[in-house]
Design a protein around this motif. Structure first.
Motif, PDB file in Angstrom:
ATOM      1  N   PHE B  61       0.740  -1.303  -0.079  1.00  0.00           N
ATOM      2  CA  PHE B  61       0.005   0.070   0.028  1.00  0.00           C
ATOM      3  C   PHE B  61       0.930   1.385  -0.019  1.00  0.00           C
ATOM      4  N   PRO B  88      -6.100  -0.231   4.505  1.00  0.00           N
ATOM      5  CA  PRO B  88      -4.808   0.117   3.897  1.00  0.00           C
ATOM      6  C   PRO B  88      -3.661   0.689   4.831  1.00  0.00           C
ATOM      7  N   GLY B  95      -0.825  -5.430   1.173  1.00  0.00           N
ATOM      8  CA  GLY B  95      -2.214  -5.759   0.868  1.00  0.00           C
ATOM      9  C   GLY B  95      -2.594  -7.065   0.297  1.00  0.00           C
TER      10      GLY B  95
END
Lengths: 156, 156
Positions: B61, B88, B95
């Motif tokens: 992320f 996130p 992720g």
């Protein structure tokens, strides 16, 4: 691209002290219990995790051997690309296992279906959500018909 | 515990240039197509990946905002612990999305169900295996009944 730095958020404790003792995958040994100890500074991040029955653990394969991009796996003697297998020796040593969450006691999660070595550094925990993560229609790829077996000796 | 260093193995290209444009989860926008470009030096690791219909992408992320251990999510206005959500902004910005693998062209994978921002650094690819990753019996936890909706404005 830039290097990404990560810091363990906890430790996974399991009954498996050696690679030989650990199952090939957690789902092959669903009764294997372990505990996920989240460091105190991150405990608040566990709020409401007990509402989930399954969680995804991301962890470091901290005792993985040499990386080879194509090699045989525990499930198959034929070589496969490392991104087409769950082999522990991979660029960026991240492992992923879905476990059952049995109980939370403060910063410690009791889980079953664990397959990692005792003392494995924990990188992240995510809730398992059927809507996002459950794909019963998925193909088994090269692993079709490859059943649980003893780990071939001498194989990383 | 020791810091863990990772290096991107590729880049994920998606139709989503901004956070506002990206879906909350890939499964909420299964028709969203993207491409996963694996750097040439890792291409060999893709061998046999085309035998799988679904793959797991792990990525950074890289444009996530400030980390808060407890906060509201896109799906719910109530706050939840970050490890009990797929938010996130989390310690160790990793992720995870399960996507459908449509086609492989050398070092490029065409996928659908992608939910990441265009240009997201790729950390790992794993094959999705029903035996390991499919748990239709899992509870929905706090997310039960929380349906797909527009992202609340101003929320990270």
């Amino acid at each position: 691209m830039e290097e990404i730095k990560m810091t363990p958020i906890g430790i996974i404790h399991s009954p498996y002290a050696t690679k030989e003792a650990a199952p090939i995958q957690g789902s092959f040994c669903p009764e294997g219990k372990g505990t996920v100890e989240v460091f105190a500074e991150f405990e608040k991040g566990l709020e409401d995790i007990e509402t989930f029955s399954h969680i995804i653990l991301l962890y470091e394969f901290d005792r993985a051997g040499e990386i080879e991009l194509v090699r045989p796996t525990f499930l198959d003697d034929e070589p496969h690309g490392v991104f087409a297998s769950r082999h522990p020796c991979r660029p960026n040593s991240i492992g992923l296992t879905v476990v059952k969450l049995l109980k939370r006691k403060g910063n410690v999660l009791e889980v079953s279906g664990v397959d990692v070595l005792d003392g494995t550094p924990l990188i992240d925990i995510k809730p398992y959500l059927v809507r996002f993560d459950c794909h019963p229609e998925a193909s088994e790829g090269w692993a079709a018909g490859k059943e649980k077996r003893a780990k071939p000796t001498g194989r990383e």
